[in-house]
Design a protein around this motif. Structure first.
Motif, PDB file in Angstrom:
ATOM      1  N   ALA A 156       0.757  -1.347   0.078  1.00  0.00           N
ATOM      2  CA  ALA A 156       0.265  -0.241   0.035  1.00  0.00           C
ATOM      3  C   ALA A 156       1.243   0.994  -0.146  1.00  0.00           C
ATOM      4  N   ARG A 157       1.936   1.583   0.821  1.00  0.00           N
ATOM      5  CA  ARG A 157       2.871   2.438   0.486  1.00  0.00           C
ATOM      6  C   ARG A 157       3.670   2.671  -0.401  1.00  0.00           C
ATOM      7  N   ASP A 158       4.402   1.498  -1.251  1.00  0.00           N
ATOM      8  CA  ASP A 158       4.661   1.396  -2.525  1.00  0.00           C
ATOM      9  C   ASP A 158       3.693   2.166  -3.651  1.00  0.00           C
ATOM     10  N   ALA A 159       2.723   1.364  -3.370  1.00  0.00           N
ATOM     11  CA  ALA A 159       1.000   2.194  -4.599  1.00  0.00           C
ATOM     12  C   ALA A 159       1.072   3.487  -4.328  1.00  0.00           C
ATOM     13  N   VAL A 160       1.774   4.083  -2.777  1.00  0.00           N
ATOM     14  CA  VAL A 160       1.648   5.538  -2.824  1.00  0.00           C
ATOM     15  C   VAL A 160       2.293   6.278  -3.196  1.00  0.00           C
ATOM     16  N   THR A 161       3.052   6.151  -2.864  1.00  0.00           N
ATOM     17  CA  THR A 161       4.761   6.799  -3.628  1.00  0.00           C
ATOM     18  C   THR A 161       4.887   6.717  -5.473  1.00  0.00           C
ATOM     19  N   ARG A 162       4.393   5.556  -5.907  1.00  0.00           N
ATOM     20  CA  ARG A 162       4.665   5.367  -6.599  1.00  0.00           C
ATOM     21  C   ARG A 162       3.756   6.377  -8.037  1.00  0.00           C
ATOM     22  N   GLN A 163       2.017   6.329  -7.329  1.00  0.00           N
ATOM     23  CA  GLN A 163       1.425   7.602  -7.207  1.00  0.00           C
ATOM     24  C   GLN A 163       2.139   8.793  -7.958  1.00  0.00           C
ATOM     25  N   ARG A 164       2.084   9.353  -6.548  1.00  0.00           N
ATOM     26  CA  ARG A 164       3.012  10.896  -5.738  1.00  0.00           C
ATOM     27  C   ARG A 164       4.139  10.766  -7.907  1.00  0.00           C
ATOM     28  N   ILE A 165       4.969  10.084  -6.834  1.00  0.00           N
ATOM     29  CA  ILE A 165       6.082  10.313  -8.554  1.00  0.00           C
ATOM     30  C   ILE A 165       5.237   9.858  -9.626  1.00  0.00           C
ATOM     31  N   MET A 166       4.672   9.202 -10.349  1.00  0.00           N
ATOM     32  CA  MET A 166       4.012   9.784 -11.739  1.00  0.00           C
ATOM     33  C   MET A 166       3.365  10.696 -11.589  1.00  0.00           C
ATOM     34  N   SER A 167       2.941  10.941 -11.009  1.00  0.00           N
ATOM     35  CA  SER A 167       1.809  12.355 -11.151  1.00  0.00           C
ATOM     36  C   SER A 167       3.183  13.707 -11.014  1.00  0.00           C
TER      37      SER A 167
END
Length: 479
Positions: A144-155
């Motif tokens: 779950a933490r990795d998914a949030v991190t990925r979404q933030r970086i891709m944004s």
């Protein structure tokens, strides 16, 4: 600039919305660094964040601090780690230390708290700087933490992802008066602008196979005036296109569909209509939620907003393409309009070309008190033959020189048999003005050669000055 801000404000840009909800973007070099910070970054072509475990083999050769201040620091940090482990919190950032103390802490945490993991992470604001974090997460928590991190970086990468897709799938790009748009897109989405024009052209060729500029199309002899106006500004073209469509039949505009503009190039352009075709037609459909772009939605007030201008540019290109057919439309690929110039930017070739295929002369040292533009047009009447041929006049910056191009007829094309006779007639008319000291003139090739030689002399002088005074040359470059 202040003038740009005033222009945007006058055309309804909501600056608060732009700041809070605007589309982010970045260039290729920044994207590469951001991708390195993704969880599991090895999948993106770089090393994954390191998960640090225990010390040496079988517990041997574990480093230990010897300096009193280092021993105290390690003890204090380990107490905080123990409190963190007992609290049930999910992660804790370790203080920044040198590499030796970081290794000592890693070993002690692995020995005393085997359920905790030490991770290296790139600092989001400075990806080259590594931080160490202690995590206490379950597998689900880690995912779950990795998914949030990925979404933030891709944004943060934002529109660069769309740019990459356009390049990957080699889609054509359609612009209107698009030179500055191409400069901005290169700088914003690709890389800093190169120093040489040829490098800029090379990048564009590598990114996109076909770039179309609807202003080039609208200015072309084969299409000029086809919409009922000789002007080529986007609002005028869009307004006259609307009139042309209404002449083709009842316009049925819809705000439904997939937002695409479907163009059947075998169809007559005069039969273009919206939504519901009348006979053979080019059909356009607006995506749901874009009803304000229709005539009933007050579309005219939406000019200079990005989405609406893009929509109108696409419509105009669809109309022109349908009129020309695919084969002839491709003749206009990679030709970009240049403001205040008689030349086009030709992306596919090293050299640029005149906007028009015709006879060109450079007129200079013009006595504008004796010969203004109206007088020059009057002078050209024997050449123009009441509209058989057309003229283009592009004044240069000094307002005492200009480029004159006679075009619009097959007999002035480069390989036309009648061209020599027309050139002699034109030169004869201009020679009479030279005799009266009203102007001087020369062929375009002579003018281009003179400009190139002047540039070479300037470069040689600059190079000589730099060699004679390197420190002064450096100051001039920095200044």
């Amino acid at each position: 600039s202040a003038s740009s801000m005033l222009f945007l404000s006058g055309n309804g840009l909501d600056f608060n919305r732009w700041v809070s909800k605007g589309v982010s973007y970045t260039r290729g070099d920044t994207e590469e660094e951001l991708l390195k910070t993704l969880p599991g970054a090895a999948k993106e072509g770089s090393a994954p964040p390191a998960k640090e475990g225990g010390g040496g083999k079988d517990g041997k050769d574990k480093p230990e601090p010897t300096k009193p201040q280092d021993i105290t620091m390690v003890s204090d940090i380990m107490r905080k780690v123990a409190d963190f482990a007992a609290s049930g919190a999910q992660e804790m950032k370790l203080p920044n230390t040198n590499a030796f103390i970081a290794l000592v802490l890693r070993n002690k945490i692995a020995e005393n708290h085997p359920h905790l993991t030490v991770e290296k992470r790139a600092n989001p604001s400075n990806p080259s700087w590594q931080e160490r974090w202690v995590t206490n997460l379950s597998e689900d928590g880690l995912r779950a933490r990795d998914a949030v991190t990925r979404q933030r970086i891709m944004s943060h990468i934002g529109f660069r992802r769309m740019w990459n897709l356009l390049k990957t799938h080699r889609r054509p790009i359609v612009l209107h008066n698009g030179f500055f748009d191409l400069l901005f897109m290169h700088q914003a989405f690709e890389a800093p602008l190169p120093h040489a024009l040829q490098e800029f052209k090379g990048v564009l060729r590598n990114c996109f196979p076909n770039i179309f500029d609807t202003k080039v199309l609208a200015e072309a002899a084969v299409l000029s005036g086809i919409l009922g106006t000789s002007r080529s500004a986007l609002p005028e073209l869009a307004t006259f296109l609307e009139k042309k469509l209404s002449q083709a039949g009842a316009i049925v505009e819809t705000a439904a569909g997939n937002g695409s503009a479907v163009v059947d190039t075998d169809l007559a352009a005069v039969e273009v209509t919206f939504g519901q075709p009348v006979g053979n037609a080019v059909t356009f459909a607006l995506a749901e939620g874009f009803g304000s772009y229709t005539a009933e939605g007050g579309a005219g007030a939406a000019f200079h907003t990005a989405g609406y201008d893009a929509w109108q540019t696409g419509r105009i290109f669809g109309f022109f393409r349908a009129h020309l057919g695919d084969a002839k439309a491709l003749d206009f690929a990679n030709r970009v309009y240049l403001m205040f110039s008689a030349f086009e930017l030709c992306i596919s070739t090293e050299t640029d070309r005149l906007m028009f295929d015709g006879i060109a002369r450079h007129l200079y040292d013009i006595d504008t008190t004796a010969l203004n533009q109206r007088g020059l047009v009057e002078l050209l009447k024997p050449i123009l033959e009441e509209g058989k041929r057309q003229y283009a006049i592009k004044w240069c910056n000094d307002n005492r020189s200009l480029l004159l191009v006679i075009h619009g007829s097959e007999d002035v094309a480069a390989d036309a048999a009648e061209r020599d006779a027309i050139e002699k007639c034109l030169d004869g008319l201009l020679e009479k003005q030279v005799e009266q000291s009203r102007l001087q003139f020369r062929r375009l090739e002579e003018y281009v050669d003179s400009v190139a030689k002047a540039a070479e002399v300037k470069d040689e002088r600059s190079a000589g000055a730099g060699a004679a005074d390197p420190s002064g040359a450096k100051r001039r470059r920095l200044g």
